[in-house]
Write a protein that holds these residues in place. Sequence first.
Motif, PDB file in Angstrom:
ATOM      1  N   GLU A 138      24.324  35.745  -1.798  1.00  0.00           N
ATOM      2  CA  GLU A 138      24.676  36.999  -2.468  1.00  0.00           C
ATOM      3  C   GLU A 138      26.157  37.326  -2.357  1.00  0.00           C
ATOM      4  O   GLU A 138      26.666  38.143  -3.128  1.00  0.00           O
ATOM      5  CB  GLU A 138      23.820  38.143  -1.902  1.00  0.00           C
ATOM      6  CG  GLU A 138      22.352  37.987  -2.245  1.00  0.00           C
ATOM      7  CD  GLU A 138      21.557  39.276  -2.111  1.00  0.00           C
ATOM      8  OE1 GLU A 138      22.165  40.347  -1.922  1.00  0.00           O
ATOM      9  OE2 GLU A 138      20.318  39.198  -2.210  1.00  0.00           O
TER      10      GLU A 138
ATOM     11  N   TYR B 173      16.929  32.354   7.274  1.00  0.00           N
ATOM     12  CA  TYR B 173      16.703  32.666   5.860  1.00  0.00           C
ATOM     13  C   TYR B 173      17.612  33.796   5.393  1.00  0.00           C
ATOM     14  O   TYR B 173      18.258  33.695   4.337  1.00  0.00           O
ATOM     15  CB  TYR B 173      15.240  33.032   5.605  1.00  0.00           C
ATOM     16  CG  TYR B 173      15.053  33.531   4.193  1.00  0.00           C
ATOM     17  CD1 TYR B 173      14.998  32.649   3.118  1.00  0.00           C
ATOM     18  CD2 TYR B 173      14.998  34.893   3.921  1.00  0.00           C
ATOM     19  CE1 TYR B 173      14.883  33.108   1.815  1.00  0.00           C
ATOM     20  CE2 TYR B 173      14.878  35.358   2.624  1.00  0.00           C
ATOM     21  CZ  TYR B 173      14.828  34.459   1.576  1.00  0.00           C
ATOM     22  OH  TYR B 173      14.725  34.923   0.282  1.00  0.00           O
ATOM     23  N   PHE B 174      17.664  34.867   6.147  1.00  0.00           N
ATOM     24  CA  PHE B 174      18.418  36.026   5.676  1.00  0.00           C
ATOM     25  C   PHE B 174      19.931  35.800   5.733  1.00  0.00           C
ATOM     26  O   PHE B 174      20.653  36.344   4.902  1.00  0.00           O
ATOM     27  CB  PHE B 174      18.004  37.283   6.436  1.00  0.00           C
ATOM     28  CG  PHE B 174      16.690  37.831   5.957  1.00  0.00           C
ATOM     29  CD1 PHE B 174      16.571  38.366   4.685  1.00  0.00           C
ATOM     30  CD2 PHE B 174      15.561  37.791   6.765  1.00  0.00           C
ATOM     31  CE1 PHE B 174      15.355  38.856   4.223  1.00  0.00           C
ATOM     32  CE2 PHE B 174      14.350  38.279   6.322  1.00  0.00           C
ATOM     33  CZ  PHE B 174      14.247  38.816   5.042  1.00  0.00           C
TER      34      PHE B 174
ATOM     35  N   LYS C  28      22.101  44.641   1.353  1.00  0.00           N
ATOM     36  CA  LYS C  28      21.275  44.959   0.190  1.00  0.00           C
ATOM     37  C   LYS C  28      21.534  46.363  -0.366  1.00  0.00           C
ATOM     38  O   LYS C  28      21.365  46.593  -1.568  1.00  0.00           O
ATOM     39  CB  LYS C  28      19.788  44.816   0.547  1.00  0.00           C
ATOM     40  CG  LYS C  28      19.329  43.363   0.683  1.00  0.00           C
ATOM     41  CD  LYS C  28      17.836  43.279   0.869  1.00  0.00           C
ATOM     42  CE  LYS C  28      17.354  41.832   0.908  1.00  0.00           C
ATOM     43  NZ  LYS C  28      17.453  41.172  -0.411  1.00  0.00           N
TER      44      LYS C  28
ATOM     45  N   GLU D 182       9.830  31.448   0.093  1.00  0.00           N
ATOM     46  CA  GLU D 182      11.074  32.094  -0.350  1.00  0.00           C
ATOM     47  C   GLU D 182      12.274  31.192  -0.082  1.00  0.00           C
ATOM     48  O   GLU D 182      13.189  31.091  -0.916  1.00  0.00           O
ATOM     49  CB  GLU D 182      11.240  33.437   0.369  1.00  0.00           C
ATOM     50  CG  GLU D 182      10.238  34.483  -0.079  1.00  0.00           C
ATOM     51  CD  GLU D 182      10.208  35.710   0.808  1.00  0.00           C
ATOM     52  OE1 GLU D 182       9.620  36.731   0.394  1.00  0.00           O
ATOM     53  OE2 GLU D 182      10.770  35.655   1.932  1.00  0.00           O
TER      54      GLU D 182
ATOM     55  N   LEU E 299      14.807  29.601  -2.934  1.00  0.00           N
ATOM     56  CA  LEU E 299      16.252  29.834  -2.906  1.00  0.00           C
ATOM     57  C   LEU E 299      17.011  28.512  -2.793  1.00  0.00           C
ATOM     58  O   LEU E 299      18.045  28.324  -3.456  1.00  0.00           O
ATOM     59  CB  LEU E 299      16.606  30.753  -1.733  1.00  0.00           C
ATOM     60  CG  LEU E 299      18.055  31.249  -1.666  1.00  0.00           C
ATOM     61  CD1 LEU E 299      18.466  31.933  -2.962  1.00  0.00           C
ATOM     62  CD2 LEU E 299      18.240  32.196  -0.480  1.00  0.00           C
TER      63      LEU E 299
ATOM     64  N   GLU F 122      20.498  33.943   2.585  1.00  0.00           N
ATOM     65  CA  GLU F 122      20.451  34.841   1.427  1.00  0.00           C
ATOM     66  C   GLU F 122      21.740  35.658   1.325  1.00  0.00           C
ATOM     67  O   GLU F 122      22.281  35.867   0.230  1.00  0.00           O
ATOM     68  CB  GLU F 122      19.243  35.770   1.539  1.00  0.00           C
ATOM     69  CG  GLU F 122      19.024  36.625   0.292  1.00  0.00           C
ATOM     70  CD  GLU F 122      17.863  37.575   0.429  1.00  0.00           C
ATOM     71  OE1 GLU F 122      16.879  37.417  -0.327  1.00  0.00           O
ATOM     72  OE2 GLU F 122      17.911  38.468   1.294  1.00  0.00           O
ATOM     73  N   TYR F 123      22.225  36.115   2.484  1.00  0.00           N
ATOM     74  CA  TYR F 123      23.501  36.845   2.501  1.00  0.00           C
ATOM     75  C   TYR F 123      24.629  35.968   1.937  1.00  0.00           C
ATOM     76  O   TYR F 123      25.445  36.429   1.132  1.00  0.00           O
ATOM     77  CB  TYR F 123      23.839  37.276   3.932  1.00  0.00           C
ATOM     78  CG  TYR F 123      25.289  37.626   4.127  1.00  0.00           C
ATOM     79  CD1 TYR F 123      25.784  38.877   3.767  1.00  0.00           C
ATOM     80  CD2 TYR F 123      26.180  36.698   4.660  1.00  0.00           C
ATOM     81  CE1 TYR F 123      27.126  39.192   3.929  1.00  0.00           C
ATOM     82  CE2 TYR F 123      27.520  36.999   4.831  1.00  0.00           C
ATOM     83  CZ  TYR F 123      27.986  38.249   4.458  1.00  0.00           C
ATOM     84  OH  TYR F 123      29.319  38.547   4.604  1.00  0.00           O
TER      85      TYR F 123
ATOM     86  N   LEU G  20      19.057  27.392   5.128  1.00  0.00           N
ATOM     87  CA  LEU G  20      17.751  27.331   4.482  1.00  0.00           C
ATOM     88  C   LEU G  20      16.951  26.139   4.990  1.00  0.00           C
ATOM     89  O   LEU G  20      15.732  26.235   5.219  1.00  0.00           O
ATOM     90  CB  LEU G  20      17.922  27.256   2.964  1.00  0.00           C
ATOM     91  CG  LEU G  20      18.398  28.547   2.308  1.00  0.00           C
ATOM     92  CD1 LEU G  20      18.780  28.301   0.858  1.00  0.00           C
ATOM     93  CD2 LEU G  20      17.335  29.635   2.400  1.00  0.00           C
TER      94      LEU G  20
END
Length: 211
Positions: free
Chosen positions: A167, A159-160, A126, A200, A204, A163-164, A178
């Motif tokens: 991104e 989750y993270f 991030k 969240e 996503l 997200e990575y 997910l």
Amino acid sequence: MAGALLCAAAGLALPLGAGAAAVDDGVMQLQREWEVIQYQSPAQARERQFEALAAKAHQLSETYPAASAPLIWEGIIVSSWAGAKGGLGALGLAKQARSLYERAIQIDGHALDGSAYNSLGVLYYKVPGWPLGFGDKAKAAELLQKALAINPDGIDPNYFYAEYLVETHQADQAIPYLERALQAPPRAGRQIADSGRREEARQLLAKIKPR
């Protein structure tokens, strides 16, 4: 909690069981206050509230310097404060959080199901890269994968990592993570955080999943 637990009060060490209980209680309180701010407070109030909570977390970390969990939660709160603050002014807070996670890993990287690896990985993807910041997508992947290896069914590491992947333009690979996050077992006493993270994950997933 792993590691020797120290008490700064009067310079005397508490018995191990009492010290562990005090750390657990302190960490649980930080968790409860963090999730209320993160998921229930108005956005415009979060910066100030996270700043105040970071001071509480720092006090717990200083009281028990050989325990990993307080450092992890101080890092999470400082990271959240940085996110609420935004802009280049948040970079100093991000660096502070990085140091806290690194110290936690040195004590016990497996504490709180590898949360220090996960949270540090999030920072690395991030935060902007050089010359503005220390962001590093390859380092992020390494840390997030370590967290997943420790806690493969956990809601946060799945989750993270998803997200990575989104991104870093690998959205098709994010879908199973997910889905796993949405199926993660509930965490005792973390109902607000679990509900917020599931929402969240659903948002996503809806954004990237082919219709």
